[in-house]
Scaffold this motif. Structure first.
Motif, short mmCIF file in Angstrom:
data_model
loop_
_atom_site.label_atom_id
_atom_site.label_comp_id
_atom_site.label_asym_id
_atom_site.label_seq_id
_atom_site.Cartn_x
_atom_site.Cartn_y
_atom_site.Cartn_z
N LEU A 46 59.41 111.61 -81.56
CA LEU A 46 58.68 110.34 -81.59
C LEU A 46 57.94 110.14 -80.27
O LEU A 46 58.51 110.28 -79.20
CB LEU A 46 59.68 109.19 -81.82
CG LEU A 46 59.09 107.79 -81.91
CD1 LEU A 46 58.08 107.68 -83.05
CD2 LEU A 46 60.22 106.78 -82.10
N VAL A 47 56.65 109.84 -80.38
CA VAL A 47 55.78 109.61 -79.23
C VAL A 47 55.22 108.19 -79.34
O VAL A 47 54.84 107.75 -80.43
CB VAL A 47 54.61 110.63 -79.20
CG1 VAL A 47 53.57 110.25 -78.17
CG2 VAL A 47 55.15 112.03 -78.95
N VAL A 48 55.16 107.49 -78.20
CA VAL A 48 54.53 106.18 -78.15
C VAL A 48 53.43 106.24 -77.09
O VAL A 48 53.67 106.66 -75.97
CB VAL A 48 55.55 105.07 -77.78
CG1 VAL A 48 54.85 103.71 -77.70
CG2 VAL A 48 56.69 105.03 -78.79
N GLU A 49 52.23 105.83 -77.49
CA GLU A 49 51.07 105.87 -76.59
C GLU A 49 50.50 104.47 -76.41
O GLU A 49 50.52 103.66 -77.34
CB GLU A 49 49.98 106.76 -77.16
CG GLU A 49 50.37 108.20 -77.29
CD GLU A 49 49.23 109.03 -77.84
OE1 GLU A 49 48.43 108.50 -78.64
OE2 GLU A 49 49.13 110.18 -77.46
N VAL A 50 49.96 104.22 -75.22
CA VAL A 50 49.31 102.94 -74.90
C VAL A 50 47.93 103.26 -74.34
O VAL A 50 47.79 104.12 -73.48
CB VAL A 50 50.13 102.15 -73.86
CG1 VAL A 50 49.43 100.85 -73.50
CG2 VAL A 50 51.54 101.88 -74.38
N ALA A 51 46.91 102.53 -74.83
CA ALA A 51 45.54 102.75 -74.35
C ALA A 51 44.84 101.41 -74.15
O ALA A 51 45.25 100.40 -74.72
CB ALA A 51 44.76 103.61 -75.33
N ASP A 52 43.79 101.41 -73.35
CA ASP A 52 43.00 100.20 -73.15
C ASP A 52 42.12 99.90 -74.35
O ASP A 52 41.88 98.75 -74.67
CB ASP A 52 42.13 100.32 -71.90
CG ASP A 52 42.95 100.20 -70.64
OD1 ASP A 52 43.95 99.47 -70.64
OD2 ASP A 52 42.57 100.83 -69.64
N ARG A 53 41.64 100.93 -74.99
CA ARG A 53 40.78 100.77 -76.16
C ARG A 53 41.25 101.72 -77.25
O ARG A 53 41.80 102.78 -76.97
CB ARG A 53 39.34 101.08 -75.80
CG ARG A 53 38.72 100.13 -74.80
CD ARG A 53 37.26 100.47 -74.57
NE ARG A 53 37.09 101.81 -74.06
CZ ARG A 53 36.96 102.13 -72.78
NH1 ARG A 53 36.98 101.19 -71.87
NH2 ARG A 53 36.81 103.37 -72.41
N ALA A 54 40.99 101.37 -78.49
CA ALA A 54 41.41 102.19 -79.62
C ALA A 54 40.83 103.60 -79.52
O ALA A 54 41.48 104.57 -79.89
CB ALA A 54 40.99 101.55 -80.93
N ALA A 55 39.64 103.75 -79.00
CA ALA A 55 38.99 105.06 -78.90
C ALA A 55 39.74 106.00 -77.96
O ALA A 55 39.62 107.21 -78.06
CB ALA A 55 37.55 104.90 -78.44
N GLU A 56 40.52 105.43 -77.03
CA GLU A 56 41.25 106.26 -76.07
C GLU A 56 42.57 106.78 -76.61
O GLU A 56 43.24 107.56 -75.96
CB GLU A 56 41.53 105.45 -74.80
CG GLU A 56 40.31 105.07 -74.03
CD GLU A 56 40.63 104.17 -72.86
OE1 GLU A 56 41.76 103.67 -72.76
OE2 GLU A 56 39.74 103.98 -72.02
#
Length: 94
Positions: A46-56
């Motif tokens: 399981l991986v959790v990612e956080v980005a400033d914008r959906a494109a990132e």
């Protein structure tokens, strides 16, 4: 990294660390293949990612064919809709 993303990562990491008593085994900023993912629980794939914008939100996509489930959230979701984010992670953990 923007201050908003940094704050979101810190918020989420604090929550994941508190959940270790419940058996959660996430690691922060882990290199997996060609990607460095924000949070990974290797035993649960399981991986959790956080980005400033959906494109990132592209890091980790190459892990999906290897059985990893990748949850992607925008920084704003983590900071202002944290209960939704935490519930999604709890559901993925099972």
């Amino acid at each position: 990294m923007t201050h908003v993303r940094r704050d979101a990562l810190q918020t989420l990491w604090a929550w994941l660390r508190r959940r270790r008593v419940d058996g959660y085994g996430f690691q922060m900023r882990e290199r997996r293949g060609e990607d460095t993912v924000d949070f990974v629980w290797p035993e649960r794939l399981l991986v959790v990612e956080v980005a400033d914008r959906a494109a990132e939100q592209t890091t980790g996509r190459r892990l999906e064919p290897f059985g990893f489930k990748v949850l992607r959230f925008q920084s704003s979701q983590v900071l202002w809709m944290e209960e939704h984010v935490f519930a999604a992670i709890e559901e993925a953990v099972g």
